[in-house]
Design a protein around this motif. Structure first.
Motif, PDB file in Angstrom:
ATOM      1  N   ALA A  41       0.896  -1.344   0.019  1.00  0.00           N
ATOM      2  CA  ALA A  41       0.087  -0.015  -0.127  1.00  0.00           C
ATOM      3  C   ALA A  41       0.850   0.976   0.069  1.00  0.00           C
ATOM      4  N   GLY A  49       1.457   3.998  -2.784  1.00  0.00           N
ATOM      5  CA  GLY A  49       0.943   5.685  -2.428  1.00  0.00           C
ATOM      6  C   GLY A  49      -0.538   5.701  -1.933  1.00  0.00           C
ATOM      7  N   VAL A  50      -1.171   4.415  -1.356  1.00  0.00           N
ATOM      8  CA  VAL A  50      -2.297   4.505  -0.683  1.00  0.00           C
ATOM      9  C   VAL A  50      -2.246   4.116   0.578  1.00  0.00           C
ATOM     10  N   GLU A  54      -1.848   5.788   3.391  1.00  0.00           N
ATOM     11  CA  GLU A  54      -2.499   6.816   4.375  1.00  0.00           C
ATOM     12  C   GLU A  54      -3.463   7.637   3.483  1.00  0.00           C
ATOM     13  N   THR A  55      -4.760   7.626   3.645  1.00  0.00           N
ATOM     14  CA  THR A  55      -5.673   8.484   2.976  1.00  0.00           C
ATOM     15  C   THR A  55      -6.800   9.161   3.885  1.00  0.00           C
ATOM     16  N   LYS A  56      -7.466   9.942   3.379  1.00  0.00           N
ATOM     17  CA  LYS A  56      -8.590  10.412   4.340  1.00  0.00           C
ATOM     18  C   LYS A  56      -9.769   9.443   4.363  1.00  0.00           C
ATOM     19  N   ASP A  74      -8.979   3.225   5.095  1.00  0.00           N
ATOM     20  CA  ASP A  74      -7.994   3.142   4.220  1.00  0.00           C
ATOM     21  C   ASP A  74      -8.502   1.719   3.620  1.00  0.00           C
ATOM     22  N   TRP A  75      -9.583   1.781   2.818  1.00  0.00           N
ATOM     23  CA  TRP A  75     -10.145   0.472   2.225  1.00  0.00           C
ATOM     24  C   TRP A  75      -9.152  -0.236   1.267  1.00  0.00           C
ATOM     25  N   THR A  76      -8.144   0.320   0.431  1.00  0.00           N
ATOM     26  CA  THR A  76      -7.414  -0.081  -0.318  1.00  0.00           C
ATOM     27  C   THR A  76      -6.237  -0.806   0.256  1.00  0.00           C
ATOM     28  N   ARG A  77      -5.946  -0.209   1.466  1.00  0.00           N
ATOM     29  CA  ARG A  77      -4.843  -0.763   2.417  1.00  0.00           C
ATOM     30  C   ARG A  77      -5.268  -2.031   2.989  1.00  0.00           C
TER      31      ARG A  77
END
Length: 90
Positions: free
Chosen positions: A47, A51-52, A54-56, A59-62
């Motif tokens: 992740a 580049g994913v 840490e997101t707002k 973090d579904w992708t993580r």
């Protein structure tokens, strides 16, 4: 406290990975937990690499990458465990 969360998340991811994989897995729950932790670490690394990390918000992708990592590690770990312990069912 972070170690406690790592164990809890590893346990949950390991159990989900075992449920997704076909057939019966013969590894003990403590090993499934370790494989789940390793899968979470692998998923976090991928992740961050994408580049994913840490997101707002959530973090579904993580989380999805952590689950995929756990599935891969549990599947590979099961193959290694069976080859080391033999094909005993008990």
């Amino acid at each position: 406290m972070s170690w406690l969360w790592a164990i809890i998340v590893g346990f949950v991811l390991g159990l989900i990975a075992r449920a997704v994989l076909p057939g019966k897995q013969h590894q003990p729950l403590w090993l499934t937990t370790l494989f789940g932790i390793a899968g979470a670490v692998l998923g976090n690394a991928v992740a961050v690499w994408f580049g994913v990390g840490e997101t707002k918000g959530i973090d579904w992708t993580r989380h999805l990458l952590q689950l995929v990592g756990a599935i891969v590690i549990v599947a590979l770990g099961e193959m290694v465990y069976k080859s080391l312990r033999g094909r005993r069912t008990a």
